[in-house]
Design an enzyme around this catalytic site. Structure first.
Site, short mmCIF file in Angstrom:
data_model
loop_
_atom_site.label_atom_id
_atom_site.label_comp_id
_atom_site.label_asym_id
_atom_site.label_seq_id
_atom_site.Cartn_x
_atom_site.Cartn_y
_atom_site.Cartn_z
N LYS A 52 -20.58 21.86 -36.77
CA LYS A 52 -19.69 20.84 -36.18
C LYS A 52 -18.26 21.32 -35.59
O LYS A 52 -17.96 20.72 -34.56
CB LYS A 52 -19.72 19.81 -37.09
N GLN A 96 -18.79 15.14 -45.45
CA GLN A 96 -20.21 15.72 -45.27
C GLN A 96 -20.66 15.54 -46.76
O GLN A 96 -20.11 15.56 -47.76
CB GLN A 96 -20.09 17.20 -45.15
N ASP A 119 -20.14 8.92 -38.23
CA ASP A 119 -21.52 9.22 -38.51
C ASP A 119 -22.24 7.97 -38.71
O ASP A 119 -23.43 8.12 -39.05
CB ASP A 119 -21.33 9.86 -40.05
N1 GUN Z 1 -25.74 15.59 -44.77
C1 GUN Z 1 -26.91 15.65 -44.14
N2 GUN Z 1 -26.73 15.12 -42.94
C2 GUN Z 1 -25.74 14.67 -42.80
C3 GUN Z 1 -24.77 13.85 -41.86
O1 GUN Z 1 -25.40 13.55 -40.74
N3 GUN Z 1 -23.50 13.53 -41.80
C4 GUN Z 1 -22.86 13.81 -43.08
N4 GUN Z 1 -21.75 13.46 -43.32
N5 GUN Z 1 -23.47 14.55 -44.08
C5 GUN Z 1 -24.86 14.90 -44.05
#
Ligand code: GUN
Length: 293
Positions: A52, A96, A119
């Site tokens: 990311k 995350q 998100d």
């Molecule tokens: N863990 C697995 N997928 C995601 C996501 O799309 N966002 C976040 N913040 N954590 C995750």
């Protein structure tokens, strides 16, 4: 059979984002700025967050990675979130997942300012998405909708079968596919661990979305000829022959299923890169303040 190539489409969209950022900066606006909070040292989470942050650099965004130890208290993590909410330099941020067991996911996700919730996990954004109002869409379902849209996969009137009802993939996927929009207008069946006759349900699918996290679960006998198959699974399988020590496996037995499909996503290189691209699109939106929550 044609591939839904998320790596290639993700690169195309990142190029489009980079052009927009360059134009914004030329107009005297500052770059969009994404922050990511990573708690602990989970290997997969490290990889995702790194990807990311690297993608931010690729499109000209600023990025900030905040690392907190596995032992951080819920109160201290909430303090970090309040600081990010109040920081005018940060357009959007993510925490995350998964979080350590002593921290309540919902307490954290609900503390994020919905205007910065790129998100799309805050109840305000989930509610707005459900009502078809402007909102941040969760990155994985958003990426899948973009794949279907840009590759011209017909969804109107199709029967979409979604395997898995998680809050971040299966459930929002079922909502987006059933909305009266393009892509959308599917008849949706949302399946889960208590569903009976899963193989028979899968065989009814024009569009099959596998988001179970069970490597190779979907086999050729479960797929109708000409179906479009979207594989969300990315399980790490130990593999001593790889430098990383693992390989990624999807939920679909690709080699036997692919010949039956009209469209299929590979793993890796399908849904994964689109997820990161969707997060960038949400952050760009956040910097323009076009979603008012
Ligand atoms: N863990 C697995 N997928 C995601 C996501 O799309 N966002 C976040 N913040 N954590 C995750």
């Amino acid at each position: 059979m044609r591939l839904l190539d998320g790596k290639a489409l993700g690169e195309t969209i990142k190029g489009e984002i980079a052009e927009q950022v360059a134009a914004m900066v030329a107009d005297g606006e500052r770059q969009p700025h994404l922050a990511a909070v990573l708690v602990g040292n989970d290997g997969a989470s490290e990889t995702y967050v790194r990807s990311k942050v690297q993608s931010c650099e690729r499109v000209g965004f600023a990025s900030t990675l905040l690392r907190l130890p596995e032992t951080v208290s819920e109160a201290d993590l909430l303090k970090t979130i309040r600081n990010l909410n109040d920081n005018p330099d940060i357009d959007g941020f993510i925490v995350q997942l998964p979080l350590p067991r002593h921290i309540r996911d919902q307490a954290i996700l609900q503390a994020i300012d919905p205007r910065k919730d790129v998100d799309g996990f805050h109840p305000v954004n989930v509610g707005r998405m459900t009502l078809g109002l402007p909102s941040y869409l969760p990155a994985t379902p958003y990426g899948i909708m973009t794949l279907l849209d840009r590759y011209g996969v017909e969804t109107a009137g199709a029967h979409a079968v979604v395997l898995g009802r998680s809050a971040i993939v299966g459930t929002p996927m079922s909502i987006l596919l059933s909305r009266n929009s393009k892509p959308g207008n599917c008849t949706v069946t949302l399946c889960h661990s208590r569903s009976r006759e899963l193989p028979a349900l899968c065989r009814q699918a024009d569009i099959l979305i596998a988001a179970l996290g069970i490597p190779g679960y979907v086999t050729a006998d479960m797929v109708r000829d000409g179906a479009a198959v979207i594989d969300v699974g990315i399980t790490r399988i130990p593999d001593a022959s790889r430098p990383s020590g693992y390989r990624l496996s999807g939920d679909v037995a690709f080699d036997q299923v692919a010949p039956k499909c009209s469209w299929i996503t590979p793993v890796p290189g399908g849904v994964g890169p689109m997820t990161v691209t969707s997060l960038l699109l949400n952050t760009l939106q956040a910097s323009k303040r076009t979603v008012s929550s």
